[in-house]
Design a protein around this motif. Sequence first.
Motif, PDB file in Angstrom:
ATOM      1  N   ASP A 223       3.751  -9.886  -6.864  1.00  0.00           N
ATOM      2  CA  ASP A 223       4.389 -10.575  -5.746  1.00  0.00           C
ATOM      3  C   ASP A 223       5.229  -9.651  -4.859  1.00  0.00           C
ATOM      4  OD1 ASP A 223       3.292 -13.045  -6.510  1.00  0.00           O
ATOM      5  OD2 ASP A 223       4.906 -13.352  -7.962  1.00  0.00           O
ATOM      6  N   ASP A 224       5.201  -8.350  -5.123  1.00  0.00           N
ATOM      7  CA  ASP A 224       5.980  -7.401  -4.317  1.00  0.00           C
ATOM      8  C   ASP A 224       5.212  -7.123  -3.028  1.00  0.00           C
ATOM      9  OD1 ASP A 224       7.319  -5.246  -3.169  1.00  0.00           O
ATOM     10  OD2 ASP A 224       7.803  -4.347  -5.112  1.00  0.00           O
ATOM     11  N   LYS A 225       5.549  -7.866  -1.983  1.00  0.00           N
ATOM     12  CA  LYS A 225       4.845  -7.776  -0.695  1.00  0.00           C
ATOM     13  C   LYS A 225       5.005  -6.401  -0.046  1.00  0.00           C
ATOM     14  CE  LYS A 225       3.732 -12.165  -0.802  1.00  0.00           C
ATOM     15  NZ  LYS A 225       2.596 -12.490  -1.593  1.00  0.00           N
ATOM     16  N   GLU A 226       6.178  -5.802  -0.184  1.00  0.00           N
ATOM     17  CA  GLU A 226       6.416  -4.479   0.398  1.00  0.00           C
ATOM     18  C   GLU A 226       5.496  -3.434  -0.237  1.00  0.00           C
ATOM     19  OE1 GLU A 226       9.954  -1.136   0.647  1.00  0.00           O
ATOM     20  OE2 GLU A 226      10.472  -3.194   0.093  1.00  0.00           O
ATOM     21  N   ALA A 227       5.376  -3.467  -1.564  1.00  0.00           N
ATOM     22  CA  ALA A 227       4.496  -2.518  -2.254  1.00  0.00           C
ATOM     23  C   ALA A 227       3.035  -2.771  -1.895  1.00  0.00           C
ATOM     24  CB  ALA A 227       4.693  -2.620  -3.771  1.00  0.00           C
ATOM     25  N   LEU A 228       2.643  -4.027  -1.772  1.00  0.00           N
ATOM     26  CA  LEU A 228       1.271  -4.356  -1.399  1.00  0.00           C
ATOM     27  C   LEU A 228       0.959  -3.846   0.005  1.00  0.00           C
ATOM     28  CD1 LEU A 228      -1.435  -5.698  -1.984  1.00  0.00           C
ATOM     29  CD2 LEU A 228      -0.445  -7.866  -1.192  1.00  0.00           C
ATOM     30  N   GLU A 229       1.897  -4.008   0.932  1.00  0.00           N
ATOM     31  CA  GLU A 229       1.680  -3.508   2.292  1.00  0.00           C
ATOM     32  C   GLU A 229       1.586  -1.990   2.311  1.00  0.00           C
ATOM     33  OE1 GLU A 229       0.778  -3.154   6.122  1.00  0.00           O
ATOM     34  OE2 GLU A 229       0.697  -4.992   4.947  1.00  0.00           O
ATOM     35  N   LEU A 230       2.443  -1.326   1.534  1.00  0.00           N
ATOM     36  CA  LEU A 230       2.391   0.131   1.446  1.00  0.00           C
ATOM     37  C   LEU A 230       1.069   0.579   0.834  1.00  0.00           C
ATOM     38  CD1 LEU A 230       3.965   2.711   1.998  1.00  0.00           C
ATOM     39  CD2 LEU A 230       4.944   2.498  -0.300  1.00  0.00           C
ATOM     40  N   TYR A 231       0.600  -0.144  -0.181  1.00  0.00           N
ATOM     41  CA  TYR A 231      -0.693   0.139  -0.809  1.00  0.00           C
ATOM     42  C   TYR A 231      -1.807   0.066   0.241  1.00  0.00           C
ATOM     43  CZ  TYR A 231      -4.743  -0.440  -3.890  1.00  0.00           C
ATOM     44  OH  TYR A 231      -5.960  -0.299  -4.505  1.00  0.00           O
ATOM     45  N   ARG A 232      -1.799  -0.993   1.028  1.00  0.00           N
ATOM     46  CA  ARG A 232      -2.828  -1.163   2.068  1.00  0.00           C
ATOM     47  C   ARG A 232      -2.761  -0.035   3.103  1.00  0.00           C
ATOM     48  NH1 ARG A 232      -1.861  -7.588   2.832  1.00  0.00           N
ATOM     49  NH2 ARG A 232      -3.164  -8.289   1.104  1.00  0.00           N
ATOM     50  N   GLN A 233      -1.548   0.358   3.484  1.00  0.00           N
ATOM     51  CA  GLN A 233      -1.387   1.452   4.452  1.00  0.00           C
ATOM     52  C   GLN A 233      -1.948   2.756   3.891  1.00  0.00           C
ATOM     53  OE1 GLN A 233       2.758   1.763   5.561  1.00  0.00           O
ATOM     54  NE2 GLN A 233       2.830  -0.339   6.305  1.00  0.00           N
ATOM     55  N   TYR A 234      -1.618   3.057   2.627  1.00  0.00           N
ATOM     56  CA  TYR A 234      -2.104   4.291   2.006  1.00  0.00           C
ATOM     57  C   TYR A 234      -3.623   4.276   1.870  1.00  0.00           C
ATOM     58  CZ  TYR A 234       2.640   5.813   0.751  1.00  0.00           C
ATOM     59  OH  TYR A 234       3.944   6.243   0.781  1.00  0.00           O
ATOM     60  N   VAL A 235      -4.214   3.120   1.531  1.00  0.00           N
ATOM     61  CA  VAL A 235      -5.672   3.017   1.426  1.00  0.00           C
ATOM     62  C   VAL A 235      -6.311   3.304   2.785  1.00  0.00           C
ATOM     63  CG1 VAL A 235      -7.585   1.393   1.060  1.00  0.00           C
ATOM     64  CG2 VAL A 235      -5.713   1.502  -0.594  1.00  0.00           C
ATOM     65  N   ALA A 236      -5.754   2.732   3.848  1.00  0.00           N
ATOM     66  CA  ALA A 236      -6.289   2.959   5.191  1.00  0.00           C
ATOM     67  C   ALA A 236      -6.123   4.425   5.595  1.00  0.00           C
ATOM     68  CB  ALA A 236      -5.599   2.044   6.200  1.00  0.00           C
ATOM     69  N   MET A 237      -4.959   5.022   5.309  1.00  0.00           N
ATOM     70  CA  MET A 237      -4.730   6.423   5.634  1.00  0.00           C
ATOM     71  C   MET A 237      -5.697   7.326   4.874  1.00  0.00           C
ATOM     72  SD  MET A 237      -0.548   6.414   5.642  1.00  0.00           S
ATOM     73  CE  MET A 237      -0.387   8.182   5.585  1.00  0.00           C
ATOM     74  N   ALA A 238      -5.932   7.014   3.599  1.00  0.00           N
ATOM     75  CA  ALA A 238      -6.844   7.822   2.783  1.00  0.00           C
ATOM     76  C   ALA A 238      -8.277   7.700   3.292  1.00  0.00           C
ATOM     77  CB  ALA A 238      -6.753   7.411   1.312  1.00  0.00           C
ATOM     78  N   LYS A 239      -8.686   6.501   3.647  1.00  0.00           N
ATOM     79  CA  LYS A 239     -10.041   6.296   4.161  1.00  0.00           C
ATOM     80  C   LYS A 239     -10.241   7.095   5.446  1.00  0.00           C
ATOM     81  CE  LYS A 239     -13.275   2.743   5.680  1.00  0.00           C
ATOM     82  NZ  LYS A 239     -13.478   1.329   5.961  1.00  0.00           N
ATOM     83  N   ASP A 240      -9.286   6.988   6.363  1.00  0.00           N
ATOM     84  CA  ASP A 240      -9.360   7.713   7.629  1.00  0.00           C
ATOM     85  C   ASP A 240      -9.336   9.225   7.386  1.00  0.00           C
ATOM     86  OD1 ASP A 240      -9.254   7.917  10.565  1.00  0.00           O
ATOM     87  OD2 ASP A 240      -7.227   8.675  10.182  1.00  0.00           O
TER      88      ASP A 240
END
Length: 150
Positions: free
Chosen positions: A94-111
Motif C-alpha cells: 500500500d506504499d503509493k510513494e514507493a510504487l510510483e518510484l518503482y514505476r518511474q525507475y522501470v520507465a527510466m530503465a526501459k528508456d
Amino acid sequence: MENVKPSCCGTLEGSLPGQCASLVFPYVPMQCQGSERFEPKDGLAVGTLFPGLRLPFFREMQTKMGCDDTALCELMALSFAITELGLYLDTHKDDKEALELYRQYVAMAKDGRQRYEKANGPLRQTAAGSTGTWNWLDNPWPWENEGGRR
C-alpha cells in the motif's frame, strides 16, 4: 553399549569444524512505510536501497563496486533499485510513494536500455535480432571497448 557420537548435529544446531553449535536466528529490521532511500547508484554501491538495512558487511561492497558514470552503470543501478523496491513492495503493497518510484525507475530503465542498445547493441539475449540479424555475439562487448561504443 558403546557411546557413539552422532555423525550430524541436532535439529537446533549447526555444524562447525569439529563440533556442533546453536544455530543463529538473524534479525533483519523491517522498513517502515515511506522509508528513506538511497539514490539507485548509491544503493548499488552499498548493497541496499534502504539506509536502515545497511549492515556493516556492506562496507566491503564500496571497495569492490567501482562504477564509472557510464550509461551501463546507470542501468545497473536502476535494475538494482527496481529489484530492491519490488522486494519492499512485496511487504508494503500500500506504499503509493514507493510504487510510483518503482514505476518511474522501470520507465527510466526501459528508456535507458533502448538508448544504450541502439548505440552499443543488445544487453540481453532477448533483445538480439531486432536489427534483422542475430547480433547477440557481435564483438566487441560493451566493456571491451573504450567509452562503451561499438
